[in-house]
Motif scaffolding. Structure first.
Motif, PDB file in Angstrom:
ATOM      1  N   ALA A   1       0.854  -1.189   0.000  1.00 51.19           N
ATOM      2  CA  ALA A   1       0.000   0.000   0.000  1.00 51.19           C
ATOM      3  C   ALA A   1       0.886   1.233   0.000  1.00 51.19           C
ATOM      4  N   LEU A   2       0.467   2.234  -0.759  1.00 50.29           N
ATOM      5  CA  LEU A   2       1.201   3.485  -0.862  1.00 50.29           C
ATOM      6  C   LEU A   2       0.246   4.616  -0.482  1.00 50.29           C
ATOM      7  N   VAL A   3       0.582   5.352   0.575  1.00 53.18           N
ATOM      8  CA  VAL A   3      -0.316   6.378   1.100  1.00 53.18           C
ATOM      9  C   VAL A   3       0.247   7.766   0.814  1.00 53.18           C
ATOM     10  N   ARG A   4      -0.507   8.555   0.075  1.00 52.19           N
ATOM     11  CA  ARG A   4      -0.164   9.956  -0.164  1.00 52.19           C
ATOM     12  C   ARG A   4      -0.757  10.778   0.980  1.00 52.19           C
ATOM     13  N   SER A   5       0.094  11.384   1.785  1.00 51.60           N
ATOM     14  CA  SER A   5      -0.324  11.978   3.049  1.00 51.60           C
ATOM     15  C   SER A   5      -0.747  13.433   2.944  1.00 51.60           C
ATOM     16  N   THR A   6      -0.680  14.011   1.761  1.00 52.43           N
ATOM     17  CA  THR A   6      -1.031  15.418   1.604  1.00 52.43           C
ATOM     18  C   THR A   6      -2.456  15.558   1.092  1.00 52.43           C
ATOM     19  N   SER A   7      -3.020  16.763   1.304  1.00 53.79           N
ATOM     20  CA  SER A   7      -4.398  17.024   0.873  1.00 53.79           C
ATOM     21  C   SER A   7      -4.460  17.775  -0.442  1.00 53.79           C
ATOM     22  N   TYR A   8      -3.358  17.791  -1.175  1.00 54.48           N
ATOM     23  CA  TYR A   8      -3.333  18.469  -2.469  1.00 54.48           C
ATOM     24  C   TYR A   8      -4.156  17.673  -3.477  1.00 54.48           C
ATOM     25  N   LYS A   9      -5.199  18.295  -4.030  1.00 53.39           N
ATOM     26  CA  LYS A   9      -6.093  17.599  -4.946  1.00 53.39           C
ATOM     27  C   LYS A   9      -5.488  17.524  -6.346  1.00 53.39           C
TER      28      LYS A   9
ATOM     29  N   VAL B   1      -0.753  -3.431  -5.927  1.00 57.09           N
ATOM     30  CA  VAL B   1      -0.511  -2.157  -5.249  1.00 57.09           C
ATOM     31  C   VAL B   1      -1.820  -1.411  -5.015  1.00 57.09           C
ATOM     32  N   ASP B   2      -2.035  -0.990  -3.769  1.00 54.80           N
ATOM     33  CA  ASP B   2      -3.149  -0.108  -3.432  1.00 54.80           C
ATOM     34  C   ASP B   2      -2.585   1.282  -3.163  1.00 54.80           C
ATOM     35  N   VAL B   3      -3.193   2.299  -3.758  1.00 53.20           N
ATOM     36  CA  VAL B   3      -2.745   3.682  -3.602  1.00 53.20           C
ATOM     37  C   VAL B   3      -3.853   4.491  -2.938  1.00 53.20           C
ATOM     38  N   TYR B   4      -3.513   5.214  -1.884  1.00 48.00           N
ATOM     39  CA  TYR B   4      -4.478   6.038  -1.166  1.00 48.00           C
ATOM     40  C   TYR B   4      -4.144   7.512  -1.395  1.00 48.00           C
ATOM     41  N   ILE B   5      -5.102   8.246  -1.975  1.00 49.64           N
ATOM     42  CA  ILE B   5      -4.886   9.640  -2.354  1.00 49.64           C
ATOM     43  C   ILE B   5      -6.102  10.476  -1.947  1.00 49.64           C
ATOM     44  N   PHE B   6      -5.867  11.720  -1.601  1.00 52.08           N
ATOM     45  CA  PHE B   6      -6.935  12.655  -1.245  1.00 52.08           C
ATOM     46  C   PHE B   6      -7.873  12.823  -2.431  1.00 52.08           C
ATOM     47  N   SER B   7      -9.159  12.637  -2.196  1.00 47.80           N
ATOM     48  CA  SER B   7     -10.143  12.645  -3.276  1.00 47.80           C
ATOM     49  C   SER B   7     -10.251  14.006  -3.948  1.00 47.80           C
ATOM     50  N   ASP B   8     -10.372  13.969  -5.273  1.00 45.37           N
ATOM     51  CA  ASP B   8     -10.563  15.197  -6.039  1.00 45.37           C
ATOM     52  C   ASP B   8     -12.037  15.593  -6.100  1.00 45.37           C
ATOM     53  N   THR B   9     -12.935  14.728  -5.597  1.00 43.79           N
ATOM     54  CA  THR B   9     -14.372  15.024  -5.628  1.00 43.79           C
ATOM     55  C   THR B   9     -14.949  15.313  -4.249  1.00 43.79           C
ATOM     56  N   GLY B  10     -14.178  15.029  -3.197  1.00 41.42           N
ATOM     57  CA  GLY B  10     -14.686  15.208  -1.842  1.00 41.42           C
ATOM     58  C   GLY B  10     -15.336  13.960  -1.279  1.00 41.42           C
ATOM     59  N   GLU B  11     -15.472  12.923  -2.103  1.00 32.06           N
ATOM     60  CA  GLU B  11     -16.061  11.660  -1.673  1.00 32.06           C
ATOM     61  C   GLU B  11     -15.112  10.509  -1.995  1.00 32.06           C
ATOM     62  N   THR B  12     -15.227   9.435  -1.228  1.00 31.87           N
ATOM     63  CA  THR B  12     -14.389   8.262  -1.457  1.00 31.87           C
ATOM     64  C   THR B  12     -14.919   7.450  -2.648  1.00 31.87           C
ATOM     65  N   TYR B  13     -14.026   7.123  -3.556  1.00 31.68           N
ATOM     66  CA  TYR B  13     -14.384   6.216  -4.650  1.00 31.68           C
ATOM     67  C   TYR B  13     -13.133   5.428  -5.058  1.00 31.68           C
ATOM     68  N   ILE B  14     -13.343   4.366  -5.786  1.00 26.66           N
ATOM     69  CA  ILE B  14     -12.249   3.443  -6.096  1.00 26.66           C
ATOM     70  C   ILE B  14     -12.121   3.270  -7.605  1.00 26.66           C
ATOM     71  N   GLU B  15     -10.864   3.237  -8.076  1.00 23.82           N
ATOM     72  CA  GLU B  15     -10.573   2.980  -9.484  1.00 23.82           C
ATOM     73  C   GLU B  15      -9.588   1.824  -9.604  1.00 23.82           C
ATOM     74  N   LYS B  16      -9.736   1.052 -10.649  1.00 25.40           N
ATOM     75  CA  LYS B  16      -8.804  -0.029 -10.946  1.00 25.40           C
ATOM     76  C   LYS B  16      -7.969   0.350 -12.159  1.00 25.40           C
ATOM     77  N   CYS B  17      -6.676   0.018 -12.109  1.00 25.02           N
ATOM     78  CA  CYS B  17      -5.804   0.259 -13.258  1.00 25.02           C
ATOM     79  C   CYS B  17      -4.606  -0.679 -13.155  1.00 25.02           C
ATOM     80  N   GLY B  18      -3.576  -0.428 -13.936  1.00 26.69           N
ATOM     81  CA  GLY B  18      -2.401  -1.283 -13.903  1.00 26.69           C
ATOM     82  C   GLY B  18      -2.610  -2.586 -14.647  1.00 26.69           C
TER      83      GLY B  18
END
Length: 383
Positions: free
Chosen positions: A5-13, A37-54
């Motif tokens: 898991a990779l966690v982005r700790s900043t709130s920069y959208k 790999v799971d990546v956790y990033i501050f949401s650009d919409t204000g709500e939690t949602y999930i995307e698959k890629c790779g």
């Protein structure tokens, strides 16, 4: 198959379609090498949602609903729930001066999961009010993070020195890289025609957020100085941000001619502008790495910039770009004029493009991350 898991700790959208998100670019390449790999990033919409890629959907991006704390820090109320729902071999989080990084390190310590501190920051916050936050953080939380951190990976040599000076483990230096997938379906645009720039006029270019650390007023003063000594030069300024109106007003009030503002541009349109430009000007006093720097170089446009952490690791001064050691307007203008008069783009442009393609694309750099993460995962800490 390892799962990390990779966690982005900043709130920069950010939006992945409009910006080179380092974590996602790296995760996609690690998936090709066999990692999940799971990546956790501050949401650009204000709500939690999930995307698959790779590759084979091995990357899951959790765009997390979070609280933005002063200093662009993020707090994710749901993070522990998601971390607990997955069985990770390793979790890493970004930068030492982040509350979420400390919380992730505590979670990993409690659950006996390998934790890696991924460091980009290379100096304490320069702004006065942020220095207060830094002092409070260092006094209350830094010791906890140090105690929980056994492994570090730094993006630059400057970041590594910063960690060592704060008594963290030395670890290794592995740069970040450029994700070029957003440029694969680029659109060819005649920006000279669009902006009414004559063919014999050379273009200086800036792309990025317009904020104090990027010294936009200084940039305009340098350009005005260049104009006074060199004919047929213009500045294309692609910006958005808190100082946009200030810069517009400064240009107007000081009657600086041949400045062409573009408020918004899609990444697929950027290649045409990079290729048409003579030199990219990046007068930043603080740059962790500089995605825009690598973008310009990737398309054969050399950069003139300050000796910040990213530039001094990427640019070979005088060979494939220009690194300045001051913010003297005359010195910057003279260096740009010398560059233009000697028609240096032809040589430096080839060199900087070659360097990025060979050393700073994720398909090359990710192998180094994979090997280091695999090494850490395999370490038996019970010996």
């Amino acid at each position: 198959m390892y799962k990390i898991a990779l966690v982005r700790s900043t709130s920069y959208k950010v939006k992945n379609s409009q910006y080179n998100v380092q974590e996602i670019g790296l995760a996609n390449e690690l998936s090709k090498l066999g990692m999940e790999v799971d990546v956790y990033i501050f949401s650009d919409t204000g709500e939690t949602y999930i995307e698959k890629c790779g590759k084979e959907d091995r990357v899951t991006v959790y765009w997390m609903k979070g609280i933005s704390i002063p200093g662009r820090q993020a707090y994710y109320k749901e993070l522990n729930k998601f971390l607990s729902a997955n069985k990770y071999d390793l979790v890493w989080a970004l930068d030492d001066s982040q509350l979420t990084t400390v919380l992730v390190s505590k979670y990993c310590k409690k659950n006996k999961i390998k934790f890696v501190l991924w460091q980009g920051m290379y100096e304490n916050y320069p702004e006065k009010w942020k220095r207060i936050l830094q002092y409070v953080f260092d006094f209350t939380l830094l010791k906890i993070l140090r105690t929980n951190t056994t492994y570090t990976i730094s993006k630059t040599t400057s970041a590594q020195k910063y960690l060592v000076n704060k008594n963290f483990p030395k670890g290794c230096v592995i740069p970040v890289a450029l994700d070029v997938k957003n440029f694969q379906n680029c659109v060819s645009i005649d920006f000279r025609k669009k902006l009414n720039i004559s063919k014999n006029m050379k273009i200086l270019l800036y792309v990025g957020k317009v904020e104090e650390r990027r010294k936009p007023i200084f940039c305009m003063d340098v350009f005005k100085n260049v104009q006074a000594k060199y004919n047929n030069i213009c500045l294309v300024y692609v910006v958005n941000g808190p100082m946009k109106d200030d810069v517009h007003a400064y240009v107007e009030n000081n009657k600086i001619s041949n400045v062409f503002f573009i408020d918004k541009i899609a990444q697929k349109e950027l290649p045409s502008l990079y290729k048409e430009s003579e030199l990219f000007i990046l007068p930043t006093k603080y740059e962790i790495f500089g995605m825009v720097l690598m973008e310009a170089m990737y398309f054969g446009t050399p950069v003139i910039t300050y000796k910040a952490a990213g530039p001094i690791d990427v640019i070979s001064n005088g060979q494939d770009g220009i690194i300045m050691d001051n913010f003297n307007i005359d010195d910057w203008a003279d260096e740009i004029i010398r560059y233009l008069e000697n028609d240096e783009k032809k040589i430096k442009g080839i060199k900087c493009e070659k360097k990025i393609k060979e050393k700073y694309l994720w398909n090359n750099v990710a192998k180094n991350y994979f090997e280091e993460l695999e090494r850490i995962i395999k370490i038996n800490e019970n010996k």
